[in-house]
Design an enzyme around this catalytic site. Sequence first.
Site, PDB file in Angstrom:
ATOM      1  N   ASN A 108      -0.120  20.927 -20.677  1.00  0.00           N
ATOM      2  CA  ASN A 108      -0.596  20.272 -21.904  1.00  0.00           C
ATOM      3  C   ASN A 108      -0.433  21.137 -23.148  1.00  0.00           C
ATOM      4  OD1 ASN A 108      -1.418  17.775 -20.815  1.00  0.00           O
ATOM      5  ND2 ASN A 108      -3.250  18.752 -19.976  1.00  0.00           N
TER       6      ASN A 108
ATOM      7  N   HIS B  24       7.518  11.493 -29.192  1.00  0.00           N
ATOM      8  CA  HIS B  24       6.649  12.389 -28.418  1.00  0.00           C
ATOM      9  C   HIS B  24       7.141  13.831 -28.494  1.00  0.00           C
ATOM     10  CE1 HIS B  24       3.853  13.644 -25.341  1.00  0.00           C
ATOM     11  NE2 HIS B  24       4.846  14.170 -24.642  1.00  0.00           N
TER      12      HIS B  24
ATOM     13  N   GLU C 192      10.062  19.310 -24.354  1.00  0.00           N
ATOM     14  CA  GLU C 192       9.309  19.654 -23.143  1.00  0.00           C
ATOM     15  C   GLU C 192       9.960  20.840 -22.417  1.00  0.00           C
ATOM     16  OE1 GLU C 192       6.400  18.285 -22.529  1.00  0.00           O
ATOM     17  OE2 GLU C 192       6.427  16.296 -23.469  1.00  0.00           O
TER      18      GLU C 192
ATOM     19  N   LYS D   3       3.214  11.623 -10.864  1.00  0.00           N
ATOM     20  CA  LYS D   3       2.327  10.743 -11.628  1.00  0.00           C
ATOM     21  C   LYS D   3       3.090   9.469 -11.937  1.00  0.00           C
ATOM     22  CE  LYS D   3      -0.170  13.927 -14.594  1.00  0.00           C
ATOM     23  NZ  LYS D   3      -0.571  13.992 -16.012  1.00  0.00           N
TER      24      LYS D   3
ATOM     25  N   ARG E  80      -2.253  23.140 -13.565  1.00  0.00           N
ATOM     26  CA  ARG E  80      -1.359  22.098 -14.091  1.00  0.00           C
ATOM     27  C   ARG E  80      -1.710  21.765 -15.544  1.00  0.00           C
ATOM     28  NH1 ARG E  80       0.613  16.772 -10.652  1.00  0.00           N
ATOM     29  NH2 ARG E  80       1.817  15.764 -12.282  1.00  0.00           N
TER      30      ARG E  80
ATOM     31  N   ARG F  88       0.818  -1.229   0.000  1.00  0.00           N
ATOM     32  CA  ARG F  88       0.000   0.000   0.000  1.00  0.00           C
ATOM     33  C   ARG F  88       0.846   1.271   0.000  1.00  0.00           C
ATOM     34  NH1 ARG F  88      -2.887  -3.149   3.538  1.00  0.00           N
ATOM     35  NH2 ARG F  88      -4.740  -4.047   2.552  1.00  0.00           N
TER      36      ARG F  88
ATOM     37  N   GLU G 284      -4.123  17.973 -10.385  1.00  0.00           N
ATOM     38  CA  GLU G 284      -4.476  18.270 -11.749  1.00  0.00           C
ATOM     39  C   GLU G 284      -5.928  18.669 -11.965  1.00  0.00           C
ATOM     40  OE1 GLU G 284      -3.662  15.109 -14.557  1.00  0.00           O
ATOM     41  OE2 GLU G 284      -2.320  16.481 -15.571  1.00  0.00           O
TER      42      GLU G 284
ATOM     43  N   HIS H 179       0.180  19.701 -26.617  1.00  0.00           N
ATOM     44  CA  HIS H 179      -0.157  18.281 -26.535  1.00  0.00           C
ATOM     45  C   HIS H 179      -1.481  17.905 -27.196  1.00  0.00           C
ATOM     46  CE1 HIS H 179       3.306  18.085 -23.942  1.00  0.00           C
ATOM     47  NE2 HIS H 179       3.158  16.787 -23.758  1.00  0.00           N
TER      48      HIS H 179
ATOM     49  N   HIS I 135      -0.583  14.986 -29.419  1.00  0.00           N
ATOM     50  CA  HIS I 135      -1.130  13.639 -29.216  1.00  0.00           C
ATOM     51  C   HIS I 135      -1.822  13.127 -30.474  1.00  0.00           C
ATOM     52  CE1 HIS I 135      -1.168  13.993 -24.549  1.00  0.00           C
ATOM     53  NE2 HIS I 135      -0.117  13.323 -24.960  1.00  0.00           N
TER      54      HIS I 135
ATOM     55  N   LYS J  50       8.033  23.061 -13.886  1.00  0.00           N
ATOM     56  CA  LYS J  50       7.061  21.979 -13.678  1.00  0.00           C
ATOM     57  C   LYS J  50       6.720  21.852 -12.194  1.00  0.00           C
ATOM     58  CE  LYS J  50       5.393  17.448 -14.697  1.00  0.00           C
ATOM     59  NZ  LYS J  50       5.555  16.115 -15.284  1.00  0.00           N
TER      60      LYS J  50
HETATM   61  N1  NAD Z   1       5.017  10.806 -15.073  1.00  0.00           N
HETATM   62  C1  NAD Z   1       4.990  11.849 -15.863  1.00  0.00           C
HETATM   63  O1  NAD Z   1       4.543  12.932 -15.479  1.00  0.00           O
HETATM   64  C2  NAD Z   1       5.490  11.713 -17.269  1.00  0.00           C
HETATM   65  C3  NAD Z   1       5.694  12.859 -18.051  1.00  0.00           C
HETATM   66  C4  NAD Z   1       6.208  12.709 -19.334  1.00  0.00           C
HETATM   67  C5  NAD Z   1       6.505  11.445 -19.819  1.00  0.00           C
HETATM   68  N2  NAD Z   1       6.286  10.343 -19.060  1.00  0.00           N
HETATM   69  C6  NAD Z   1       6.574   8.988 -19.544  1.00  0.00           C
HETATM   70  O2  NAD Z   1       7.955   8.896 -19.833  1.00  0.00           O
HETATM   71  C7  NAD Z   1       8.137   7.820 -20.754  1.00  0.00           C
HETATM   72  C8  NAD Z   1       9.199   8.212 -21.775  1.00  0.00           C
HETATM   73  O3  NAD Z   1      10.400   8.444 -21.084  1.00  0.00           O
HETATM   74  P1  NAD Z   1      11.808   8.518 -21.846  1.00  0.00           P
HETATM   75  O4  NAD Z   1      11.698   9.363 -23.037  1.00  0.00           O
HETATM   76  O5  NAD Z   1      12.797   8.854 -20.797  1.00  0.00           O
HETATM   77  O6  NAD Z   1      11.978   7.037 -22.408  1.00  0.00           O
HETATM   78  P2  NAD Z   1      12.632   5.702 -21.827  1.00  0.00           P
HETATM   79  O7  NAD Z   1      12.525   5.588 -20.372  1.00  0.00           O
HETATM   80  O8  NAD Z   1      12.060   4.609 -22.656  1.00  0.00           O
HETATM   81  O9  NAD Z   1      14.175   5.872 -22.210  1.00  0.00           O
HETATM   82  C9  NAD Z   1      14.520   6.001 -23.579  1.00  0.00           C
HETATM   83  C10 NAD Z   1      15.672   5.069 -23.952  1.00  0.00           C
HETATM   84  O10 NAD Z   1      16.876   5.571 -23.390  1.00  0.00           O
HETATM   85  C11 NAD Z   1      17.568   4.538 -22.702  1.00  0.00           C
HETATM   86  N3  NAD Z   1      18.336   5.215 -21.655  1.00  0.00           N
HETATM   87  C12 NAD Z   1      17.870   5.786 -20.524  1.00  0.00           C
HETATM   88  N4  NAD Z   1      18.840   6.459 -19.905  1.00  0.00           N
HETATM   89  C13 NAD Z   1      19.965   6.312 -20.653  1.00  0.00           C
HETATM   90  C14 NAD Z   1      21.285   6.811 -20.544  1.00  0.00           C
HETATM   91  N5  NAD Z   1      21.635   7.649 -19.549  1.00  0.00           N
HETATM   92  N6  NAD Z   1      22.176   6.470 -21.508  1.00  0.00           N
HETATM   93  C15 NAD Z   1      21.804   5.665 -22.547  1.00  0.00           C
HETATM   94  N7  NAD Z   1      20.557   5.182 -22.707  1.00  0.00           N
HETATM   95  C16 NAD Z   1      19.650   5.510 -21.775  1.00  0.00           C
HETATM   96  C17 NAD Z   1      16.500   3.592 -22.268  1.00  0.00           C
HETATM   97  O11 NAD Z   1      17.005   2.300 -22.057  1.00  0.00           O
HETATM   98  C18 NAD Z   1      15.534   3.646 -23.441  1.00  0.00           C
HETATM   99  O12 NAD Z   1      15.978   2.780 -24.441  1.00  0.00           O
HETATM  100  C19 NAD Z   1       6.786   7.543 -21.376  1.00  0.00           C
HETATM  101  O13 NAD Z   1       6.305   6.300 -20.891  1.00  0.00           O
HETATM  102  C20 NAD Z   1       5.914   8.662 -20.853  1.00  0.00           C
HETATM  103  O14 NAD Z   1       4.555   8.272 -20.673  1.00  0.00           O
HETATM  104  C21 NAD Z   1       5.799  10.470 -17.789  1.00  0.00           C
HETATM  105 ZN    ZN Z   2       4.690  15.499 -23.064  1.00  0.00          ZN
END
Ligand code: NAD
Ligand code: ZN
Length: 348
Positions: A237, A256, A177, A135, A233, A113, A229, A240, A244, A219
């Site tokens: 978007n 993205h 972003e 999130k 907040r 939990r 949200e 987006h 999207h 942020k």
């Molecule tokens: N929680 C939130 O508020 C929020 C906001 C925006 C995006 N997201 C989420 O974030 C995700 C995308 O994140 P991302 O773009 O970081 O992608 P990701 O986590 O898939 O990483 C991208 C790639 O980079 C590699 N990688 C990571 N760090 C590395 C490093 N230092 N050196 C070499 N390779 C490395 C990973 O293995 C992967 O192949 C999506 O699922 C999205 O929904 C969440």
């Molecule tokens: Zn985004």
Amino acid sequence: VSEHHVDHRGGQTRIIVDPGASSDLASYAALAAPDHRPVAIIDANVARLYPDLLPSVARLIVPAGEAHKSRDSWAALTDHLLEMECDRQTLIIAIGGGVTTDLAGFVAATFLRGVPWIAVPTTTLGMCDAAIGGKTGVDTASGKNLVGAFHQPRAVIADPNFLATLPDAVYRDGLAESVKHAAIFDEDDFAWLDAQVDAILARDPEVLAELVAASCQIKATMVTEDEHESGIRAILNAGHTIGHALEHASDYLIGHGQAVAFGLIEEAVIGESMGVTATGTAEALGTLLAKFGFDTTMPPSVDESRYRAALRSDKKNRNGKVRAVLLRRIGAVARQQDGSWTWEIVAR
Ligand SMILES: NC(=O)c1ccc[n+]([C@@H]2O[C@H](COP(=O)([O-])OP(=O)(O)OC[C@H]3O[C@@H](n4cnc5c(N)ncnc54)[C@H](O)[C@@H]3O)[C@@H](O)[C@H]2O)c1
Ligand SMILES: [Zn+2]
């Protein structure tokens, strides 16, 4: 010297931006959650590239890629924690991009939990966006991020040195972003980004520390004011609504960041034509985003009718009308007289 502390949630979440911080993760963990036993959940590529991270801490590896931000991964990770006899004194340390911090944060939100966690983002998107705000969640067959929870990390430790090993496309995509954050909130930050394009593309760690700190600050300010949200907040978007729709219409072949970059420009064009957004805003966005290597026009591969259908099904829509966040100008969002942060738009 370049350590930045970002005030977030009245100090409940510490955000540290510091080149080199990753060699000190154990002390940050001890500070964030004294008397807790850390377990690291690490992206597979990061684990391979940085074998010396947290040498004495148990680690669970998450295979790389969005496909692994799943309920299956969540089940496997929580099973491992149970097999390891982890208890409520467990601290999860999530190390990786947004995929890993979303997934590991959701594990932390739900295991027994809820146990505390800290986020160690290793991608541009992770540092500037995903790791901030609490999130967490996983994807499902019906869509992305549909199962999750709000669960704030105790601390976010961003070490820009991680960015040195990111593939070029991943590195750049996350910058959209940052541009968005500056565009909605901070004209000076926008000008700073423009002046630092070369150093940012060269991944100068000190400049990256400033970029990440500025982006986190914006942020974090939004999230602190509106943790769950309901109001301001929503301005995160920006770009987006169109972004999207574009991602969707391209079957997610467009990154993205690229989608958001185009969305920011296109929404500014629409805002200008409505007389809401100051003339020249779309051009300023396009100029900066092009310097970072983003395409500023609609990719020819995108199917128009799918794009329009995706726009119509956006979750921000009301009464079947497409809605978007519109800029007033660079550095400020346009708010409606009734307080609403979104505007009815007609796509071109
Ligand atoms: N929680 C939130 O508020 C929020 C906001 C925006 C995006 N997201 C989420 O974030 C995700 C995308 O994140 P991302 O773009 O970081 O992608 P990701 O986590 O898939 O990483 C991208 C790639 O980079 C590699 N990688 C990571 N760090 C590395 C490093 N230092 N050196 C070499 N390779 C490395 C990973 O293995 C992967 O192949 C999506 O699922 C999205 O929904 C969440
Ligand atoms: Zn985004």
